[in-house]
Structures are given as structure tokens and as C-alpha cells.
Design an enzyme around this catalytic site. Structure first.
Site, PDB file in Angstrom:
ATOM      1  N   THR A 137      -5.872  97.172  11.697  1.00 20.84           N
ATOM      2  CA  THR A 137      -6.017  97.812  12.923  1.00 20.84           C
ATOM      3  C   THR A 137      -5.590  99.303  12.972  1.00 20.84           C
ATOM      4  OG1 THR A 137      -3.905  97.560  14.354  1.00 20.84           O
ATOM      5  CG2 THR A 137      -5.677  95.774  14.175  1.00 20.84           C
ATOM      6  N   CYS A 138      -5.896 100.163  13.979  1.00 19.25           N
ATOM      7  CA  CYS A 138      -5.245 101.448  14.101  1.00 19.25           C
ATOM      8  C   CYS A 138      -3.507 101.536  13.927  1.00 19.25           C
ATOM      9  CB  CYS A 138      -6.016 102.203  15.352  1.00 19.25           C
ATOM     10  SG  CYS A 138      -5.439 101.420  16.928  1.00 19.25           S
ATOM     11  N   ARG A 170      -1.658  98.839  12.768  1.00 18.45           N
ATOM     12  CA  ARG A 170      -1.010  97.945  11.868  1.00 18.45           C
ATOM     13  C   ARG A 170      -1.934  97.601  10.376  1.00 18.45           C
ATOM     14  NH1 ARG A 170       2.019  94.462  13.470  1.00 18.45           N
ATOM     15  NH2 ARG A 170       1.802  95.430  15.914  1.00 18.45           N
ATOM     16  N   SER A 212       2.378  95.120  19.726  1.00 20.82           N
ATOM     17  CA  SER A 212       1.615  96.142  19.703  1.00 20.82           C
ATOM     18  C   SER A 212       2.151  97.242  20.568  1.00 20.82           C
ATOM     19  CB  SER A 212       0.416  95.864  20.826  1.00 20.82           C
ATOM     20  OG  SER A 212      -0.209  94.359  20.194  1.00 20.82           O
ATOM     21  N   GLN A 222      -7.102  93.341  23.006  1.00 22.46           N
ATOM     22  CA  GLN A 222      -7.688  93.663  21.615  1.00 22.46           C
ATOM     23  C   GLN A 222      -7.466  92.950  20.482  1.00 22.46           C
ATOM     24  OE1 GLN A 222      -8.203  97.732  21.067  1.00 22.46           O
ATOM     25  NE2 GLN A 222     -10.143  97.540  19.694  1.00 22.46           N
ATOM     26  N   GLN A 238      -9.249  91.063  17.307  1.00 21.85           N
ATOM     27  CA  GLN A 238      -9.035  91.529  15.929  1.00 21.85           C
ATOM     28  C   GLN A 238      -8.538  90.614  14.809  1.00 21.85           C
ATOM     29  OE1 GLN A 238      -6.680  94.841  17.213  1.00 21.85           O
ATOM     30  NE2 GLN A 238      -8.538  96.557  16.810  1.00 21.85           N
ATOM     31  N   GLU A 290     -15.473  99.759  20.970  1.00 22.01           N
ATOM     32  CA  GLU A 290     -14.618  99.093  22.059  1.00 22.01           C
ATOM     33  C   GLU A 290     -13.834 100.259  22.553  1.00 22.01           C
ATOM     34  OE1 GLU A 290     -11.754  95.701  23.366  1.00 22.01           O
ATOM     35  OE2 GLU A 290     -12.482  95.389  21.199  1.00 22.01           O
TER      36      GLU A 290
END
Length: 428
Positions: A49-50, A52, A107, A114, A118, A188
Site C-alpha cells: 500500500t502507500c 507499507r 495504519s 481501506q 487492500q 479511491e
């Protein structure tokens, strides 16, 4: 043995996370290379993800340093730099970490939903490609169940927040004038930015590489303050609007130094993509914020939710214990013994009842016991043999749970439809 190797916003800056991030079309090659290099790894899920990059793995043993060095080599990052930013979790700690990540407690924005979607997408891809099988599927089922419990039993995800909402909060704190805002990207994050900005009374210009995507969003929202433009207008737009939000899935920067011209007004830009959409710039007329700049707002959000966080961590601790207990219950030998003991006890109860009713005499008891014993042994021979043969197969968990239900043995049915029901849900 379960293991997680994690690189996240907690220990790596955005420039390193950009280098480690994998484009979607490179993930399958990475899996093949990883499994070829480390044949002892039996299962793996790659979560990117952005904020991790994580490997969720199952193997008899690990050389975590070697795996980190492999990632460093693959992504062309100095190994010492990557080692310094790595977190490694084994067994119980790994399970607890997976549950925390899935429940959005790890997070940048606590409570955002989200991440669950993911992780479901990452799980689905790994499962479909054959890199995730029974062991990680077990964890994923419990992790998604745990995330649902955290959402339903705490206020963590009430008034949901996200990277988009945190960016908008920070944007509003800068007291912007009500001028047009350009949003680049129809994923998203981009769509959420559009909705938040419209709700705060801004005129929004939405740009997309595929104009049909932008048109579909405009048709859906039916808002007179929303207009759309093609990607080709980006060079003109960035030099004509004060405010810009970028959140595309491009594997490289889309706004470069040569595209930026002087303006008579100051500009505020937010780059919410990883890899970043905007070149690193240092200009007096542009204030550029990236994901890591939103940490302070996110920490304030975390402090406000501290009491709910404690509740959520308590739920996760309970679920980790339940998961460990459930794993132990999947041993087929105790299950076989349980349903055979139940059959034997039913025979003995019927013999006792027959003696009391006078259906058989005491002298006949031993012979009847042998007859019934041979009968239930013969009846249970196939189920016993079958369960022993499927104990290593992917569907064994589902079968074992239903055998418990069929014979009315202790333990609740967990999988409704294994490897499908909780594998992917677009609504999450």
C-alpha cells in the site's frame, strides 16, 4: 511457522517506500523469484500500500536477514538501509500484527477501512496464483473476522477517516480561499478527495488518463461544481489553479520540473500517491505536502481514539488466543477419537436401556456389545480413513468443521464457504 516482514510508514521514509513499492504487473514475477530463491517458503502474501510493504509468510524456518537482503537487491536499495527499517514478527506476534493491520490499528490513519479491502485483494491475488494455500488462508479468515468485530464493537471506524480526509483537514487548516481545486486521478483516494472538496463548497476539476472514468464520476455525483478534463490538459492546469491533489497509480512522476512555470499566486499541492506523482520541488510559490507530512494530523486523530484503541487491542488479543485454540482443534486424531467415542457411548447407552427393558439378558450383554462394536467400527471405517487422508489438503478445515457439526461435537463451524466467502468483497 508464521512470519511477517514489514516495512511501513513507522520506520521508512516515503522515498524508500517508493523504491520498495511494486507495480501491479511486477508482483507475479516477484513471487516467482522469491519462491525460487527461498524454496522453504511454503506460502506468501505480498501486501503493498502507500504506507507499507509486507510479506506474510508460512515456512518451517526463516532467514529473515537473507529475505530482507533479497528484497533490497530486487528493488535496488542498500541492504543496511532496508534492514534498519524492517520489522520482523514470528508466530504469535506475527498473527497479532496481521490482525492489527487488517483491523486498521497499524495504519497511518487509525480506523480507515481501506486497508481491509487492500488485504483482501492481496490475499485473492496470492491465492489465485497459488502462492497462498491452507495455512495463510486460516489466518486471513480469522483476520477478516477480527476486523469486522473491531468495526462493530468499537467506534474506531465511526465517522470514517482516510488519507484523503486527513489531507482535506490539513488543507482546510491552511485557510484556503474558495477557488478551483484540481484533482488528478479517479482511484479511491481521488474520488474521496472530490467528494470531500465538493462537500466543503469548492469547485473541482477532475482529470483522468481515461476521460470515461471521470465522466462516470461526474454522472454519478451530478454536482454543478464538478467539471472534468483530459490528462492532456495537466500541464496547463497545474499552472492555472491554486490547489492540486494528485493520487494516481502511475509508476513514475507525472508532474516534472519542466512542466512547472512561475505564477502570480501561491500554490498548495498534495501528492497522495506512492510512488509519488510530483517531482521533489523546492519553490517559494508552491507548498507541497506528501503522505508523510500528514503524520501530525493522523497522530491527533489517534489520540482522540485512544479509549477505542484499547478496546480494539483487547479484541485482537482475544482473537489471537481463539485462533491458537482453533488451530489445535483441527488435529484430526482427537476428532476421530471424539466421534468414535460418541458412537461407542451410544451403543453402551442402548445396551443399558435394553437390559432395563428386558430386551436382552445379562448373559447376552457381552455378545451384543461385540456385535455393536463391530457394527459401528465397520460403519465408521470409511469416515475415519477419509479424514486421515485429507488432513493436509486445502479443504480439510472446512470438512473437519462440518464433521464436528454433523456429529454434534464441541466447536462452532467457522468457515461458511472456505477460500471464497471471505476472500474478496468489493464492498470492503
Amino acid at each position: 511457522m508464521y512470519c511477517v516482514i514489514s516495512f511501513s510508514h513507522k520506520n521508512l521514509d516515503i522515498s524508500t517506500r517508493e523504491k520498495i513499492a511494486l507495480p501491479q504487473d511486477k508482483i507475479q514475477d516477484f513471487y516467482h523469484s522469491l519462491f525460487a530463491t527461498f524454496p522453504n517458503i511454503q506460502e506468501c502474501i505480498l501486501l503493498g500500500t502507500c504506507n507499507r510493504f509486507e510479506l506474510l509468510m508460512f515456512a518451517p524456518s526463516y532467514n529473515a536477514h537473507a529475505i530482507i537482503d533479497f528484497i533490497a537487491s530486487d528493488r535496488e536499495i542498500p541492504a543496511p538501509q532496508l534492514r534498519a527499517g524492517a520489522q520482523v514478527f514470528f508466530e504469535k506476534e506475527a498473527i497479532e500484527h496481521i490482525f492489527s493491520v487488517t483491523s486498521s490499528l497499524d495504519s497511518l490513519v487509525i480506523g480507515e477501512t481501506q486497508i481491509t479491502g487492500q488485504l483482501k485483494s492481496a490475499y485473492k491475488l496470492a491465492f489465485d496464483l497459488g502462492f497462498c494455500k491452507k495455512q495463510l488462508t486460516r489466518v486471513m479468515h480469522f483476520a477478516f473476522k477480527c476486523a469486522a468485530l473491531v468495526r462493530s464493537q468499537t467506534q474506531i471506524s465511526k465517522n470514517p477517516v482516510s488519507i484523503s480526509s486527513v489531507a482535506i483537514v490539513h488543507f482546510l487548516s491552511l485557510s484556503p480561499i474558495k477557488d478551483k481545486v484540481a484533482v488528478v486521478g479517479t482511484g479511491e483516494i481521488g474520488i474521496l478527495c472530490v467528494k470531500y472538496l465538493l462537500s466543503h463548497g469548492f469547485d473541482v476539476l477532475l482529470l483522468s488518463r481515461t476521460l470515461q472514468n471521470a465522466q462516470a464520476i461526474q454522472d454519478e455525483l451530478q454536482n454543478e461544481h464538478l467539471s472534468i478534463a483530459s490528462f492532456g490538459q495537466l500541464p496547463e492546469v497545474i499552472n492555472s489553479v491554486r490547489y492540486l491533489f494528485c493520487a494516481t497509480g502511475a509508476p513514475h512522476t507525472i508532474i516534472t520540473h519542466d512542466m512547472i512555470h512561475p505564477c502570480e499566486f501561491g500554490r498548495i499541492w498534495f501528492d497522495l500517491a506512492l510512488p509519488r506523482d510530483i517531482d521533489h520541488i523546492e519553490r517559494e510559490d508552491i507548498s507541497l505536502f506528501v503522505i508523510d507530512d500528514l503524520q501530525e494530523v493522523a497522530l491527533e486523530n489517534k489520540s482522540k481514539r485512544e479509549e477505542e484503541l484499547q478496546k480494539a487491542h483487547h479484541i485482537i488479543s482475544e482473537q489471537v488466543v481463539l485462533f491458537e485454540q482453533w488451530l489445535k482443534s483441527l488435529d484430526v486424531e482427537p476428532l476421530i477419537k471424539a466421534f468414535r467415542d460418541k458412537a461407542k457411548q451410544c451403543c453402551l447407552d442402548e445396551i443399558e436401556r435394553s437390559l432395563k427393558k428386558g430386551f436382552i439378558t445379562k448373559d447376552e450383554e457381552d455378545r451384543v456389545v461385540r456385535i455393536l462394536h463391530n457394527a459401528f467400527n465397520k460403519f465408521l471405517h470409511h469416515p475415519t480413513s477419509y479424514i486421515k487422508t485429507i488432513k493436509e489438503s486445502p479443504e480439510s478445515d472446512f470438512i473437519i468443521e462440518n464433521v464436528k457439526k454433523l456429529f454434534d461435537l464441541e466447536g462452532e463451524e467457522f468457515f461458511q464457504n472456505p477460500y471464497k466467502c471471505e476472500r474478496h468483497n468489493k464492498n470492503d
